[in-house]
Design an enzyme around this catalytic site. Sequence first.
Site, PDB file in Angstrom:
ATOM      1  N   CYS A  94     -26.228 -48.416 -41.589  1.00 21.17           N
ATOM      2  CA  CYS A  94     -27.157 -47.287 -41.695  1.00 21.17           C
ATOM      3  C   CYS A  94     -28.438 -47.712 -42.414  1.00 21.17           C
ATOM      4  O   CYS A  94     -28.411 -48.021 -43.613  1.00 21.17           O
ATOM      5  CB  CYS A  94     -26.467 -46.141 -42.439  1.00 21.17           C
ATOM      6  N   CYS A  97     -29.522 -45.496 -45.384  1.00 23.27           N
ATOM      7  CA  CYS A  97     -28.618 -45.695 -46.521  1.00 23.27           C
ATOM      8  C   CYS A  97     -29.115 -46.837 -47.402  1.00 23.27           C
ATOM      9  O   CYS A  97     -29.010 -46.791 -48.632  1.00 23.27           O
ATOM     10  CB  CYS A  97     -27.205 -46.014 -46.035  1.00 23.27           C
TER      11      CYS A  97
END
Length: 339
Positions: A94, A97
């Site tokens: 991600c 993230c």
Amino acid sequence: MTNVPPTPSSLRGAVDLSSLVDRAQRPPQGAGTPSAGAPSGSAAGVPAAGAGPADDGVVSVPSLVMDVTDQSFQDIVQLSTVVPVIVDIWAEWCGPCKQLSPVLERLTEEYAGRLVLAKVDADTNPQLVQAFQAQSIPTVAAVIGGRPLGLFVGALPEAEVRDVLEQVLQAAEQNGIAGRVQVDGAADPAADAEQGEPEPEPLPPHHQAAYDAIEAGDYATAIAEYRTAILQDPHDQMAVAGLAQVSLLDRLSGKTADEIRAAAGAGPSDVAAQLAVADLDISGGHVEDAFGRLLDLVPTVFGDDREALRVRLVEYFELIGAEDPRVVAARRRLANALY
């Protein structure tokens, strides 16, 4: 609609973690008398359920930032009766993230034991992903006294993240949760923080400029900086994800959810209106709704309208993450519609 942190009174408490709380308050099935050590499955030395604070009123923990799992989260629930626990649901693939997690970790250290950060790998902990209703990642929540509170989805600027953490601490104090934790071996969490942490690795120049611009609310400059970074390195996936994130913030800035949804309801075939409400869905974590709304439109329009839908969907794919199963399915559906 502006993407602002929630106030303490508006923090969502709809996540049901009652099963995890119950599990934290009872011994495992078939367990005998607890031993003096930590129970099997505890979060790397986090005090076991029911453990009280040390003589000085401070609970010892192995770290202020801990990796937790479906099995060890019961200890985190217990720890939330001492200090609020921030939960970061992330994944290795991600992009957003990788922007948000270092910010959460740095701020957690700065608070010097007034809160802790529990990191949950979404790929290996499906029970927690389901319990926190994490439809998109990163998802950030809190647990205060065993009660879960949804905070936000996606990567926010550091100043906004700090505001959210301040509001969490206020909400915790209002609920009688105002303790401290101490890292094992540290004399005092506040004194330990004063010694300072190693400086984080600096961001590339254009990333830093974009980050600073986002904190100042200057989305146009942030967009320009990310685009320059991508021109210099087309494989810079963090810049691509950052551009998608700030572009979403820029499009939603100054609009209200009611205005956006009213326009979309009045014009179901209005591509601009449907793009706007899809942005709203993405910002709220309703990924499948946003994908479905735009994918339904693709076969019905042509030319510039179809290209606008394609570009927006590709931007969402970058924002959510290429490996997310919802992205994989939506990308396949888009290809079938276009070709």
